[in-house]
Design an enzyme around this catalytic site. Structure first.
Site, mmCIF file in Angstrom:
data_model
loop_
_atom_site.group_PDB
_atom_site.id
_atom_site.type_symbol
_atom_site.label_atom_id
_atom_site.label_comp_id
_atom_site.label_asym_id
_atom_site.label_seq_id
_atom_site.Cartn_x
_atom_site.Cartn_y
_atom_site.Cartn_z
ATOM 1 N N HIS B 61 0.850 -1.198 0.000
ATOM 2 C CA HIS B 61 0.000 0.000 0.000
ATOM 3 C C HIS B 61 0.882 1.243 0.000
ATOM 4 C CE1 HIS B 61 -2.352 -3.286 1.709
ATOM 5 N NE2 HIS B 61 -3.427 -2.672 1.295
ATOM 6 N N HIS B 195 -15.132 -3.537 -0.906
ATOM 7 C CA HIS B 195 -14.912 -2.287 -0.172
ATOM 8 C C HIS B 195 -14.473 -1.168 -1.113
ATOM 9 C CE1 HIS B 195 -10.749 -3.840 -0.184
ATOM 10 N NE2 HIS B 195 -10.268 -2.766 0.433
ATOM 11 N N GLU B 242 -8.784 -5.932 -5.072
ATOM 12 C CA GLU B 242 -7.815 -6.786 -4.365
ATOM 13 C C GLU B 242 -8.149 -8.269 -4.496
ATOM 14 O OE1 GLU B 242 -6.452 -3.756 -0.752
ATOM 15 O OE2 GLU B 242 -7.766 -5.421 -0.280
#
Lengths: 139, 296
Positions: B61, B195, B242
Site C-alpha cells: 500500500h 470495499h 484486491e
C-alpha cells in the site's frame, strides 16, 4: 499456430473506468497528475519528516512541486480534492496516519456524511451497489 | 519434495492490527471478527497444519513501492523483511523471516514459465503482509514459519487480470513441486472483500457478490478468472479489485479443493471480510470443529 490472442481495447477499458459513480480509479493519467502529491505523502513515512510537516505544514509543502490546488487540499485535509489532484488513497494514508486518523475517518470524510452517520451505515451493512454501478446505464 | 498443503484467504486491513495493538480485539465491534478467526488460529496450530513456508500474496500500500517503481508481480527473496513505517511507526510485530532458497527457486521457475517477476532483495513489508500473520498466528515472539512475500500491484491501473493471477498461481504450484526439499507450503491470498475507500461512493459493500465470489472461487475458478476488472469495480468497490489476488492462491491449489472453513463478516471498518481455509485434493487434513461463521 496457436489461436490469436484476445486483446482488450485499452480505450474502451479506460472509458469504462470513468463510468462508475462517485469513484476516481487510479489510472495512469491520475497517477501522472498526482506524482508529487503522492511522493509528498510517501515522505511522511519518516518520523523526522512527519515532525517537520506538523511543525510548519505550509513550509513543508512548499518544498514539493505541488499545484496550489494540491497544497490547499492538503492543508484543508480535503481528501476528495486531493484525489481530484491525482492523489491515491494508499499514498494519502500516510497523511491521515500522521494526523492519527483511521481509514474509516478518511473514507467517511469523502462521502458528505458525518463520521457517526458513516460508521452507522457500515454497521448496517454498508452502501448498497444499487444505482451505484454505472453512470451511463443508471443502474 | 515441497508441496502445497493449503490455501488461506484473509483480510489485511490495518484496523485489525490496531485492534490487537490497543487491546480492543474483544470489544463488541472487533470481538466477532476475532472469534471468526479463532478456528483458523486453532487449526493452523494442529500438528501437520503449521506450514514450513507461507507464500503470502498481498498488495503493497505505497510502502515499499512509491510512484517511482510499480512492479506488477514481485517476490521477496531476502533473508528478512522489516515491518514498514506507514505513518504511525512500524507495527510492533516480529520481523518476517524469508526463505531465500525457495523464493529464488520460485522466482527462477516463474520467469522460465514466462512470468517476468521483479525480484526484491531488500523490502519492508506493510500491513498487507503483517496483518494476516497476526490474525492467523496471533502474537508470538517469532512467526512460526518462513514467509515469502509476493506483492501484486492492485493500486495503479491496470492491475493484472484475474486470468493472469490464476495462471500465476498454477505456475507457483509447479515451482513449489519442483523444489527438492520436503516442505509444507501454504499460499495465502489476502485483501478484499467488497470495499471502497475513496470518493462519495466510499463504504460500498456487496454481500451477494462476495458470497458468489467465494462459491465460484472454490468450484469454478476458471470461469471466475475471466471476470473483467470493471465488474470488480462496479460490484465490489474500487478497492474490491484486491480480490484478484485470491485467484493466485486458488490457482496454486490445483483443480479440486475442499473447503475446510469459511468466515464472512460485515463490517470490518470499511470492508466486508472473508477468511477461508481451502485444501487441495489428497492432503487430508481434518477441518476445524466449526466449519462456518457468516455474520452478515
Amino acid at each position: 499456430m496457436t489461436d490469436k490472442k484476445q486483446r482488450i481495447d485499452i480505450h474502451a477499458y479506460l472509458a469504462e473506468m470513468e463510468d462508475i459513480p462517485g469513484t476516481r480509479v487510479f489510472t495512469a493519467q491520475r497517477a501522472r497528475k498526482g506524482y508529487w502529491l503522492n511522493q509528498f505523502a510517501m515522505s511522511l513515512m519518516k518520523e523526522e519528516n512527519r515532525n517537520r510537516f506538523l511543525a510548519d505544514e505550509k513550509a513543508y509543502l512548499d518544498e514539493w512541486d505541488l499545484t496550489d490546488a494540491a497544497k490547499k487540499a492538503v492543508l484543508a485535509r480535503d481528501y476528495n480534492a486531493m484525489i481530484d489532484e491525482g492523489g491515491n488513497i494508499y499514498f494519502l494514508s500516510k497523511l491521515f496516519s500522521t494526523d492519527k486518523k483511521s481509514f474509516q475517518f478518511a473514507a467517511g470524510s469523502m462521502t458528505g456524511m458525518t463520521q457517526e452517520e458513516y460508521a452507522e451505515m457500515m454497521l448496517k451493512g454498508g452502501r448498497s451497489p444499487e444505482g451505484q454501478r454505472s453512470i451511463k446505464e443508471g443502474r | 519434495m515441497a508441496r502445497i498443503t493449503a490455501g488461506i484467504t484473509s483480510s489485511h486491513i490495518p484496523a485489525l492490527g490496531a485492534a490487537i495493538q490497543t487491546g480492543t480485539s474483544n470489544n463488541d465491534y472487533w470481538g466477532p471478527v476475532f472469534k471468526g478467526y479463532e478456528p483458523i488460529r486453532e487449526w493452523v496450530k494442529e500438528p501437520g497444519n503449521t506450514p514450513d513456508v507461507v507464500i503470502l500474496v498481498y498488495n503493497d500500500h505505497a510502502s515499499a513501492f512509491d510512484m517511482n517503481i510499480i512492479p506488477t508481480f514481485a517476490i521477496g527473496c531476502a533473508e528478512v523483511f522489516k515491518p514498514a513505517d506507514e505513518g504511525w511507526g512500524p507495527r510492533p510485530v516480529p520481523d518476517v523471516i524469508g526463505h531465500p532458497d525457495l523464493a529464488w527457486h520460485i522466482a527462477q521457475s516463474l520467469i522460465l514459465d514466462e512470468f517476468d517477476m521483479t525480484i526484491m532483495n531488500q523490502m519492508d513489508v506493510d500491513h498487507g503482509c503483517t496483518v494476516p500473520l497476526s490474525m492467523i498466528f496471533g502474537e508470538p515472539e517469532v512467526w512460526p514459519c518462513k514467509v515469502i512475500p509476493l506483492p501484486v500491484n492492485v493500486v495503479t491501473y491496470p492491475p493484472p487480470s484475474g486470468n493472469r493471477c490464476f495462471r500465476l498461481g498454477e505456475s507457483i504450484r509447479a515451482a513449489v513441486e519442483s523444489f527438492p526439499e520436503d516442505l509444507d507450503v501454504q499460499v495465502w491470498g489476502t485483501g478484499g472483500m467488497s470495499h471502497q475507500l475513496q470518493g462519495p461512493r466510499a463504504g460500498l459493500i456487496n454481500k451477494d457478490f462476495d458470497l458468489n465470489f467465494i462459491e465460484q472461487l472454490i468450484k469454478d475458478p476458471e470461469t471466475l478468472s475471466k471476470m473483467p476488472h470493471i465488474e470488480y469495480l462496479r460490484e465490489a468497490g474500487s478497492e474490491g479489485i484486491e480480490l484478484v489476488m485470491w485467484l493466485i492462491m486458488r490457482g496454486a491449489l490445483g483443480d479440486k479443493v475442499e473447503e475446510l472453513y469459511r468466515f464472512y463478516h460485515i463490517p470490518a471498518s470499511n470492508t466486508a471480510l472473508g477468511a477461508l481455509i481451502l485444501q487441495p485434493e489428497g492432503i487430508g487434513a481434518k477441518p476445524p470443529k466449526v466449519r462456518e461463521q457468516v455474520n452478515a
